[in-house]
Design a protein around this motif. Structure first.
Motif, mmCIF file in Angstrom:
data_model
loop_
_atom_site.group_PDB
_atom_site.id
_atom_site.type_symbol
_atom_site.label_atom_id
_atom_site.label_comp_id
_atom_site.label_asym_id
_atom_site.label_seq_id
_atom_site.Cartn_x
_atom_site.Cartn_y
_atom_site.Cartn_z
ATOM 1 N N UNK A 92 -5.993 5.174 -7.025
ATOM 2 C CA UNK A 92 -4.631 5.595 -6.676
ATOM 3 C C UNK A 92 -3.572 4.728 -7.352
ATOM 4 N N UNK A 93 -3.959 3.584 -7.879
ATOM 5 C CA UNK A 93 -3.010 2.759 -8.624
ATOM 6 C C UNK A 93 -2.640 3.450 -9.937
ATOM 7 N N UNK A 100 0.853 -1.176 0.000
ATOM 8 C CA UNK A 100 0.000 0.000 0.000
ATOM 9 C C UNK A 100 0.894 1.233 0.000
ATOM 10 N N UNK A 101 0.529 2.183 -0.835
ATOM 11 C CA UNK A 101 1.330 3.402 -0.934
ATOM 12 C C UNK A 101 1.126 4.276 0.306
ATOM 13 N N UNK A 102 2.104 5.126 0.544
ATOM 14 C CA UNK A 102 2.006 6.053 1.674
ATOM 15 C C UNK A 102 0.833 7.009 1.481
ATOM 16 N N UNK A 103 0.601 7.416 0.223
ATOM 17 C CA UNK A 103 -0.509 8.335 -0.060
ATOM 18 C C UNK A 103 -1.848 7.683 0.271
ATOM 19 N N UNK A 104 -1.997 6.415 -0.119
ATOM 20 C CA UNK A 104 -3.252 5.721 0.179
ATOM 21 C C UNK A 104 -3.415 5.525 1.682
ATOM 22 N N UNK A 105 -2.335 5.233 2.379
ATOM 23 C CA UNK A 105 -2.402 5.102 3.840
ATOM 24 C C UNK A 105 -2.895 6.390 4.485
ATOM 25 N N UNK A 106 -2.413 7.521 3.976
ATOM 26 C CA UNK A 106 -2.845 8.821 4.492
ATOM 27 C C UNK A 106 -4.328 9.041 4.231
ATOM 28 N N UNK A 107 -4.776 8.701 3.024
ATOM 29 C CA UNK A 107 -6.194 8.859 2.665
ATOM 30 C C UNK A 107 -7.058 7.979 3.557
ATOM 31 N N UNK A 108 -6.650 6.744 3.746
ATOM 32 C CA UNK A 108 -7.427 5.835 4.591
ATOM 33 C C UNK A 108 -7.483 6.338 6.036
ATOM 34 N N UNK A 109 -6.387 6.870 6.517
ATOM 35 C CA UNK A 109 -6.367 7.394 7.880
ATOM 36 C C UNK A 109 -7.295 8.606 8.007
ATOM 37 N N UNK A 110 -7.351 9.457 6.975
ATOM 38 C CA UNK A 110 -8.264 10.606 6.986
ATOM 39 C C UNK A 110 -9.714 10.153 7.041
ATOM 40 N N UNK A 111 -10.000 9.000 6.457
ATOM 41 C CA UNK A 111 -11.374 8.507 6.371
ATOM 42 C C UNK A 111 -11.775 7.640 7.556
#
Length: 122
Positions: free
Chosen positions: A71-72, A1-12
């Protein structure tokens, strides 16, 4: 999982829980609460009074699955969200991925994104 996606998931994520936050997802997608409720096919008060609602959580999960797939092909989270919300897709009668999710066609939206990421154009 990309760092960007991890950030998005954490925001949600709803802090202190394992569920998605309706307000976090609405903010991520720049949607009004009523629009998110309509998309999830729940009353707008459900977002506030019953955030654990299985119907609501399923809709939020589907949205986040599509964003993950986006995001892919578009690693910038803001551009991925723009793609999901705004890019009309000719193969789906110029509907957006967000509209497909609203129509209950999450798997079609993800399938489309996977085909694009594999190199299919059109």
């Amino acid at each position: 999982m990309s760092a960007a996606l991890s950030t998005v998931l954490e925001m949600a994520r709803e802090p202190g829980t394992s569920r998605f936050s309706a307000s976090g997802v609405a903010k991520l997608l720049d949607l009004q609460q009523q629009d998110l409720a309509d998309l999830a096919r729940v009353h707008r008060n459900t977002l506030r009074t019953h955030p654990e609602s299985p119907k609501l959580q399923t809709a939020l999960r589907d949205l986040m699955r599509v964003i993950s797939a986006a995001t892919v092909i578009q690693p910038d989270p803001q551009r991925a969200v723009f793609l999901v919300k705004n890019e009309p897709i000719p193969a789906f009668r110029h509907r957006t991925l967000l509209q497909l999710v609203q129509d209950g066609r999450t798997e079609d939206a993800i399938g489309y994104l996977e085909s694009v990421s594999a190199g299919f154009v059109g």
